[in-house]
Scaffold this motif. Sequence first.
Motif, short mmCIF file in Angstrom:
data_model
loop_
_atom_site.label_atom_id
_atom_site.label_comp_id
_atom_site.label_asym_id
_atom_site.label_seq_id
_atom_site.Cartn_x
_atom_site.Cartn_y
_atom_site.Cartn_z
N ASP A 2 -41.12 43.76 18.01
CA ASP A 2 -41.25 43.74 16.56
C ASP A 2 -42.54 43.04 16.11
O ASP A 2 -42.52 42.20 15.21
N CYS A 3 -43.64 43.41 16.72
CA CYS A 3 -44.93 42.77 16.42
C CYS A 3 -45.31 43.01 14.96
O CYS A 3 -45.19 44.13 14.46
N SER A 4 -45.77 41.96 14.31
CA SER A 4 -45.93 42.03 12.86
C SER A 4 -47.08 42.94 12.42
O SER A 4 -47.17 43.33 11.27
N TYR A 5 -47.96 43.31 13.36
CA TYR A 5 -49.11 44.15 13.00
C TYR A 5 -48.88 45.62 13.27
O TYR A 5 -49.65 46.47 12.84
N CYS A 6 -47.82 45.94 14.01
CA CYS A 6 -47.75 47.27 14.61
C CYS A 6 -46.82 48.22 13.87
O CYS A 6 -45.67 47.89 13.57
N GLY A 7 -47.31 49.41 13.62
CA GLY A 7 -46.56 50.41 12.85
C GLY A 7 -45.32 50.94 13.55
O GLY A 7 -44.41 51.45 12.89
N ILE A 8 -45.26 50.85 14.88
CA ILE A 8 -44.05 51.36 15.55
C ILE A 8 -43.08 50.23 15.91
O ILE A 8 -42.19 50.39 16.75
N ARG A 9 -43.26 49.08 15.27
CA ARG A 9 -42.34 47.95 15.50
C ARG A 9 -40.91 48.37 15.21
O ARG A 9 -40.65 49.22 14.35
N ARG A 10 -40.00 47.73 15.94
CA ARG A 10 -38.57 48.05 15.85
C ARG A 10 -38.06 48.09 14.41
O ARG A 10 -37.28 48.96 14.04
N SER A 11 -38.50 47.17 13.56
CA SER A 11 -37.95 47.09 12.20
C SER A 11 -38.48 48.16 11.26
O SER A 11 -38.01 48.23 10.12
N ASN A 12 -39.45 48.93 11.68
CA ASN A 12 -39.93 50.00 10.79
C ASN A 12 -38.95 51.17 10.87
O ASN A 12 -38.97 51.97 11.80
N THR A 13 -38.11 51.27 9.84
CA THR A 13 -37.07 52.30 9.86
C THR A 13 -37.57 53.58 9.21
O THR A 13 -36.88 54.59 9.18
N ASP A 14 -38.79 53.51 8.70
CA ASP A 14 -39.35 54.63 7.98
C ASP A 14 -40.14 55.54 8.92
O ASP A 14 -41.20 56.02 8.56
N LEU A 15 -39.64 55.71 10.10
CA LEU A 15 -40.43 56.40 11.12
C LEU A 15 -39.48 57.21 11.98
O LEU A 15 -38.45 56.73 12.40
N GLU A 16 -39.85 58.46 12.21
CA GLU A 16 -39.03 59.27 13.10
C GLU A 16 -39.35 58.87 14.54
O GLU A 16 -40.51 58.86 14.93
N ARG A 17 -38.32 58.52 15.28
CA ARG A 17 -38.56 58.07 16.66
C ARG A 17 -38.52 59.26 17.60
O ARG A 17 -37.71 60.16 17.43
N LEU A 74 -47.53 42.14 8.35
CA LEU A 74 -48.86 41.54 8.40
C LEU A 74 -49.80 42.13 7.35
O LEU A 74 -50.68 41.44 6.85
N ALA A 75 -49.58 43.40 7.01
CA ALA A 75 -50.47 44.06 6.05
C ALA A 75 -50.51 43.29 4.72
O ALA A 75 -51.54 43.24 4.05
N GLU A 76 -49.40 42.63 4.38
CA GLU A 76 -49.35 41.88 3.11
C GLU A 76 -50.27 40.66 3.15
O GLU A 76 -50.64 40.11 2.12
N LYS A 77 -50.60 40.21 4.34
CA LYS A 77 -51.43 38.99 4.45
C LYS A 77 -52.92 39.32 4.50
O LYS A 77 -53.76 38.43 4.63
N VAL A 78 -53.24 40.60 4.45
CA VAL A 78 -54.64 40.98 4.60
C VAL A 78 -55.36 40.89 3.26
O VAL A 78 -54.95 41.49 2.28
N LEU A 79 -56.41 40.07 3.23
CA LEU A 79 -57.21 39.95 2.01
C LEU A 79 -58.60 40.50 2.31
O LEU A 79 -59.09 40.33 3.42
N ASN A 80 -59.21 41.10 1.35
CA ASN A 80 -60.60 41.57 1.49
C ASN A 80 -60.85 42.39 2.74
O ASN A 80 -61.76 42.14 3.51
N TYR A 81 -59.96 43.35 2.99
CA TYR A 81 -60.13 44.16 4.20
C TYR A 81 -61.39 45.02 4.09
O TYR A 81 -61.58 45.71 3.10
N SER A 82 -62.22 44.96 5.10
CA SER A 82 -63.41 45.79 5.09
C SER A 82 -63.54 46.54 6.41
O SER A 82 -63.78 45.93 7.46
N PRO A 83 -63.35 47.87 6.37
CA PRO A 83 -63.49 48.64 7.61
C PRO A 83 -64.84 48.42 8.28
O PRO A 83 -64.92 48.31 9.51
N ALA A 84 -65.89 48.30 7.48
CA ALA A 84 -67.22 48.13 8.07
C ALA A 84 -67.31 46.82 8.84
O ALA A 84 -67.88 46.74 9.93
#
Length: 382
Positions: free
Chosen positions: A66-81, A243-253
Motif C-alpha cells: 500500500d505504498c502511498s505514491y503508487c497507483g496500484i496500491r492495495r487501497s486503490n479500489t478504483d482500478l480494475e485488477r 501522496l498526491a495531496e502532499k505535492v506542492l508546485n509540481y513541475s514536470p520539467a
Amino acid sequence: MAQAATVHLNSPPAAERETIRGLLDLSSPGDLEALFGRAFRLKEQTVGREIYLRGIVEFSNICEKDCSYCGIRRSNTDLERFQMPPDEIVAASLRAYRGGFKSILLQSGERTDPEFIGLVERVVRRLKEETDDGIGITLSLGEQNHDTYRRWFGAGAHRYLLRIETSSPRLYGTFHPADHDYAFRRRCLASLRRIGYQVGSGMLIGLPGQTTADLAADALFLREIDVDMIGMGPYIPHRQTPLAEKVLNYSPAKQLELGLKMIAVCRILMPDINIAAATSLQTLSPEGWRRGIRAGANVVMPNFTPARYRAAYSLYEGKPAAENETDSLGALESLFTGLTEKIVPDAWGDSPRFFRRNQLRDAPNHESCESSRINIIIRKSA
Ligand code: 5AD
C-alpha cells in the motif's frame, strides 16, 4: 566568467555527500551540460556506446502493498485488477524476444502466495525452454523470501530489480505503511546478491519532502551495496493516492531535470554498471530517454504488455496506455537518431560490473575496484 571547480570523490563520506548534493543542485544550462557531458564520456569509456534493451511485460496489477505514491496500491479500489494467464505472459515475452529484445523484464504488483510463486517459476522455466536458453530474464516482483528468490533463480531468471525507493529509513517510513520494513527490504537485496542474481535497485526521485541531500545519500547507498544496475525514475503523482495531496508546485520539467542529474551522478559514482532511463522519464517528455542516454544511461525498456492491460497498470498518471512508438527496433532507432550510441538488439546486455566483481573476488590481493576514484571537473558559472 566561468571558473573551474574540481570535485574529488572518495573523500570522507560527509564531504562526498556534500559534493554530490552540490552537483544535484546545479541548475544553469552550462553547468548541467558539463555534468551530463562528463557522465556521458565516462559511460563511453566504461560500458561503451551501446544501448541495451529490455522488453517489459507487466503481467499483473494485483498488489499486497500500500505504498502511498503508487497507483496500484492495495487501497486503490478504483482500478480494475488483472492477472494475465501464463500463456499470455509467455506470448507477450516471446513477441519481444522475436522482435529482437532478447532480454525481458517481468514485473507485477507484489504477491507472496504459493500460487503466484509457482506461476512465476513455471513461466520463467517455459520461456527458457522455448527459447533454448536464448532469453535473458529479469524479475521485478518485489519483496519475497530467500527461498522464493532461490526458486526463481533456479528456474532461470538471472537478474532482479528491487528498488529501495529511498535509502533514508525516516523517509521510507513516511511513504510506506507499517507493514513495510526497511530492514527487511535491505535483507532482500542481500539475499538476491547471495543467490547470484545481478542485482538492481534505485529510487523515486523528487518525492515530496525529499531533498537533494537525501538523493545524494541514495546514490552513495547504491554504490555502497555495489549494485549491478540501477532502475530509478522521477516521481509522478497519481490522483488516487494519498501522496498526491502532499505535492506542492509540481513541475514536470524540474522532475525530469532532477532525474537526469541523478543518472549523471550515479554514472560518475558507478562507471561500469547498467543504468536504465526509466519509463517515467519518457512519460515526462518525448525526449526523456534520449536525454537520459545523453546524461549517462545505457539501457531502455520498451513496453510489451498487451495493450488491453496497460491502462490498469497505472503506477502514475500519464503512463502510456496505448501501444506506443517505442516498442519496435525501428522506432527506437529513430528515437535515437543522431546519437553516437547504437541500440544493440539480440543481446542480453548484462552488467559489466557483475563480471568484474566476480573477477576481482577471485583475484588475489585485490582491495577494491577503481570505480569511484574519479575527479570530476565541471565548469561552474560564476
Ligand atoms: N511515480 C513514479 N514511479 C512510481 N513507482 C510507483 N509509483 C510511482 C509514481 N507515482 C515506481 C516504484 C516501483 C516501480 C515499479 O514503480 O519505484 O518500484
